[in-house]
Design a protein around this motif. Structure first.
Motif, PDB file in Angstrom:
ATOM      1  N   LEU A 295     -10.222 -23.531  29.821  1.00 33.10           N
ATOM      2  CA  LEU A 295     -11.486 -24.243  30.018  1.00 33.10           C
ATOM      3  C   LEU A 295     -11.859 -24.238  31.487  1.00 33.10           C
ATOM      4  O   LEU A 295     -10.998 -24.079  32.353  1.00 33.10           O
ATOM      5  CB  LEU A 295     -11.348 -25.706  29.586  1.00 33.10           C
ATOM      6  N   ASP A 296     -13.138 -24.443  31.776  1.00 33.40           N
ATOM      7  CA  ASP A 296     -13.509 -24.675  33.167  1.00 33.40           C
ATOM      8  C   ASP A 296     -14.095 -26.059  33.402  1.00 33.40           C
ATOM      9  O   ASP A 296     -14.188 -26.517  34.539  1.00 33.40           O
ATOM     10  CB  ASP A 296     -14.479 -23.607  33.686  1.00 33.40           C
ATOM     11  N   THR A 297     -14.462 -26.772  32.308  1.00 38.30           N
ATOM     12  CA  THR A 297     -15.146 -28.058  32.461  1.00 38.30           C
ATOM     13  C   THR A 297     -14.661 -29.055  31.421  1.00 38.30           C
ATOM     14  O   THR A 297     -14.520 -28.715  30.247  1.00 38.30           O
ATOM     15  CB  THR A 297     -16.673 -27.877  32.319  1.00 38.30           C
ATOM     16  N   VAL A 298     -14.424 -30.297  31.856  1.00 41.37           N
ATOM     17  CA  VAL A 298     -14.048 -31.385  30.945  1.00 41.37           C
ATOM     18  C   VAL A 298     -15.017 -32.543  31.131  1.00 41.37           C
ATOM     19  O   VAL A 298     -15.296 -32.953  32.273  1.00 41.37           O
ATOM     20  CB  VAL A 298     -12.604 -31.874  31.216  1.00 41.37           C
ATOM     21  N   LEU A 299     -15.554 -33.036  30.026  1.00 41.05           N
ATOM     22  CA  LEU A 299     -16.327 -34.277  30.042  1.00 41.05           C
ATOM     23  C   LEU A 299     -15.407 -35.406  29.598  1.00 41.05           C
ATOM     24  O   LEU A 299     -14.987 -35.450  28.433  1.00 41.05           O
ATOM     25  CB  LEU A 299     -17.537 -34.198  29.113  1.00 41.05           C
ATOM     26  N   LEU A 300     -15.076 -36.286  30.516  1.00 42.03           N
ATOM     27  CA  LEU A 300     -14.257 -37.463  30.217  1.00 42.03           C
ATOM     28  C   LEU A 300     -15.189 -38.625  29.891  1.00 42.03           C
ATOM     29  O   LEU A 300     -15.807 -39.207  30.783  1.00 42.03           O
ATOM     30  CB  LEU A 300     -13.353 -37.794  31.406  1.00 42.03           C
ATOM     31  N   ILE A 301     -15.301 -38.934  28.609  1.00 43.81           N
ATOM     32  CA  ILE A 301     -16.049 -40.117  28.183  1.00 43.81           C
ATOM     33  C   ILE A 301     -15.106 -41.303  28.291  1.00 43.81           C
ATOM     34  O   ILE A 301     -14.001 -41.288  27.747  1.00 43.81           O
ATOM     35  CB  ILE A 301     -16.590 -39.951  26.751  1.00 43.81           C
ATOM     36  N   SER A 302     -15.512 -42.314  29.014  1.00 45.98           N
ATOM     37  CA  SER A 302     -14.610 -43.414  29.354  1.00 45.98           C
ATOM     38  C   SER A 302     -13.990 -44.027  28.111  1.00 45.98           C
ATOM     39  O   SER A 302     -14.626 -44.173  27.062  1.00 45.98           O
ATOM     40  CB  SER A 302     -15.348 -44.480  30.153  1.00 45.98           C
ATOM     41  N   SER A 303     -12.724 -44.383  28.256  1.00 46.62           N
ATOM     42  CA  SER A 303     -11.962 -44.955  27.157  1.00 46.62           C
ATOM     43  C   SER A 303     -12.405 -46.392  26.893  1.00 46.62           C
ATOM     44  O   SER A 303     -12.995 -47.050  27.755  1.00 46.62           O
ATOM     45  CB  SER A 303     -10.477 -44.931  27.522  1.00 46.62           C
ATOM     46  N   GLY A 304     -12.102 -46.892  25.692  1.00 47.11           N
ATOM     47  CA  GLY A 304     -12.319 -48.301  25.402  1.00 47.11           C
ATOM     48  C   GLY A 304     -11.336 -49.150  26.176  1.00 47.11           C
ATOM     49  O   GLY A 304     -10.423 -48.647  26.837  1.00 47.11           O
ATOM     50  N   ASP A 305     -11.507 -50.465  26.100  1.00 50.79           N
ATOM     51  CA  ASP A 305     -10.657 -51.347  26.898  1.00 50.79           C
ATOM     52  C   ASP A 305      -9.509 -51.952  26.094  1.00 50.79           C
ATOM     53  O   ASP A 305      -8.911 -52.948  26.491  1.00 50.79           O
ATOM     54  CB  ASP A 305     -11.491 -52.454  27.540  1.00 50.79           C
ATOM     55  N   GLN A 306      -9.174 -51.320  24.958  1.00 50.40           N
ATOM     56  CA  GLN A 306      -8.109 -51.878  24.125  1.00 50.40           C
ATOM     57  C   GLN A 306      -6.716 -51.562  24.680  1.00 50.40           C
ATOM     58  O   GLN A 306      -5.785 -52.330  24.512  1.00 50.40           O
ATOM     59  CB  GLN A 306      -8.206 -51.349  22.687  1.00 50.40           C
ATOM     60  N   GLY A 307      -6.574 -50.410  25.344  1.00 50.63           N
ATOM     61  CA  GLY A 307      -5.277 -50.006  25.860  1.00 50.63           C
ATOM     62  C   GLY A 307      -5.267 -50.014  27.380  1.00 50.63           C
ATOM     63  O   GLY A 307      -6.007 -50.762  28.017  1.00 50.63           O
ATOM     64  N   ASP A 308      -4.409 -49.171  27.964  1.00 55.27           N
ATOM     65  CA  ASP A 308      -4.341 -49.042  29.423  1.00 55.27           C
ATOM     66  C   ASP A 308      -5.350 -47.981  29.844  1.00 55.27           C
ATOM     67  O   ASP A 308      -5.034 -46.810  29.979  1.00 55.27           O
ATOM     68  CB  ASP A 308      -2.911 -48.645  29.837  1.00 55.27           C
ATOM     69  N   ARG A 309      -6.585 -48.401  30.028  1.00 58.84           N
ATOM     70  CA  ARG A 309      -7.680 -47.464  30.263  1.00 58.84           C
ATOM     71  C   ARG A 309      -7.457 -46.626  31.526  1.00 58.84           C
ATOM     72  O   ARG A 309      -7.687 -45.422  31.510  1.00 58.84           O
ATOM     73  CB  ARG A 309      -9.014 -48.212  30.347  1.00 58.84           C
ATOM     74  N   MET A 310      -7.013 -47.246  32.603  1.00 57.14           N
ATOM     75  CA  MET A 310      -6.827 -46.486  33.840  1.00 57.14           C
ATOM     76  C   MET A 310      -5.785 -45.390  33.675  1.00 57.14           C
ATOM     77  O   MET A 310      -5.986 -44.258  34.123  1.00 57.14           O
ATOM     78  CB  MET A 310      -6.423 -47.415  34.985  1.00 57.14           C
ATOM     79  N   GLN A 311      -4.675 -45.693  32.995  1.00 56.34           N
ATOM     80  CA  GLN A 311      -3.650 -44.673  32.797  1.00 56.34           C
ATOM     81  C   GLN A 311      -4.169 -43.555  31.906  1.00 56.34           C
ATOM     82  O   GLN A 311      -3.881 -42.375  32.150  1.00 56.34           O
ATOM     83  CB  GLN A 311      -2.386 -45.284  32.178  1.00 56.34           C
ATOM     84  N   GLU A 312      -4.941 -43.908  30.906  1.00 59.87           N
ATOM     85  CA  GLU A 312      -5.509 -42.890  30.022  1.00 59.87           C
ATOM     86  C   GLU A 312      -6.441 -41.955  30.805  1.00 59.87           C
ATOM     87  O   GLU A 312      -6.400 -40.731  30.646  1.00 59.87           O
ATOM     88  CB  GLU A 312      -6.250 -43.557  28.860  1.00 59.87           C
ATOM     89  N   HIS A 313      -7.262 -42.529  31.653  1.00 60.12           N
ATOM     90  CA  HIS A 313      -8.161 -41.705  32.473  1.00 60.12           C
ATOM     91  C   HIS A 313      -7.368 -40.811  33.422  1.00 60.12           C
ATOM     92  O   HIS A 313      -7.692 -39.629  33.604  1.00 60.12           O
ATOM     93  CB  HIS A 313      -9.109 -42.602  33.271  1.00 60.12           C
TER      94      HIS A 313
END
Length: 288
Positions: free
Chosen positions: A68-86
């Protein structure tokens, strides 16, 4: 065309991004990440490259990010550890040689005076992306107009609107129009470390929402601004969970403090038309 991975592919934002990408691009250049096998099968029927995975599963991310050359990261929900997931998504993109990353953040006036601390994670994610060395586009999206039916409640036409937001305003945008503009940027723009504030063309208070609903239905809808403590009490007595009450209050206080009132023309530029105004959007959202 870029080879793009869309995360959060089954949500309304992700699915509209995909729909828009397919209008001018080819399915073989679009990959999607989904949690469910049945969704994977449906995507594959449409010719897309579909992968089972989630932000917390690094191995699944690595598999989805091959070639791939491009990733769209749609922000995670706030149920888990969002920062670590990102961080997992960003780190994996860098490891797999992805060149470009896009992220769906939030358009807010001043991160240093936010009441809703969950929103801070958007800015922390932005910082992590900038430190990664990947070329980026950050979409700072206005609050989705689609949340208004949840804010005003099912009985809005009988009981009116009760919120602790005073005359604070929001530059609401329909989620589908946000997604369409995001897809247009992904397809047509080089990633040159840009940050876009995608907002509506005007900002509206709950007084404006009440007026618009009155005009659309002929039923008188009034807005009453209430102090926080009595508002909390009413919500809890109505059976709203305490954690949800806190979120609603925090959103309202940021609205009251002007965090959501920023207006730009950047969304209109990439949408190719003026986004729907409050009255047009409410007509859709309430099936009026």
């Amino acid at each position: 065309m870029k080879k793009i991975l869309v995360t959060g592919a089954t949500g309304e934002l992700g699915s509209t991004v995909i729909k828009t990408l397919l209008k001018t691009g080819t399915a073989e250049n679009i990959s999607v990440l989904t949690r469910k096998e049945e969704s994977k099968i449906e995507f594959e029927k449409r010719g897309l490259n579909a992968f089972i995975g989630q932000y917390s599963d690094v191995q699944s991310l690595e598999k989805a990010m091959e070639n791939l050359d491009t990733v769209l990261l749609i922000s995670s929900g706030d149920q888990g550890d969002r920062m670590q997931e990102h961080k997992n998504v960003i780190d994996t993109a860098k490891k797999k040689g992805v060149q470009n990353i896009a992220y769906t953040s939030r358009s807010l006036k001043d991160k240093n005076t936010l009441v809703n601390k969950l929103m801070m994670e958007h800015f922390l994610t932005e910082d992590y992306i900038k430190e990664s060395g990947l070329k980026y586009v950050i979409f700072r999206n206005a609050l989705y107009m689609d949340v208004l039916p949840l804010f005003v409640g099912k009985n809005v036409f009988e009981k009116g609107i009760l919120q602790p937001a005073r005359n604070g305003k929001v530059a609401y945008v329909l989620k589908a129009e946000q997604a369409e503009a995001i897809a247009n940027v992904l397809m047509n723009e080089n990633f040159e470390n840009q940050t876009f504030n995608f907002t509506g063309s005007d900002a509206y208070s709950f007084y404006d929402v009440a007026t618009a609903l009155t005009e659309l239905t002929g039923k008188q809808v009034n807005y009453k601004s209430i102090e926080v403590e009595p508002f909390k009490k009413i919500m809890l007595e109505n059976g709203v969970p305490e954690s949800m009450v806190k979120k609603i209050v925090d959103f309202n206080l940021d609205i009251k403090n002007g965090q959501e009132e920023m207006v730009t023309n950047e969304l209109q530029q990439y949408l190719g038309r003026k986004p729907k105004n409050l009255k047009e959007g409410l007509k859709i959202l309430f099936n009026l």
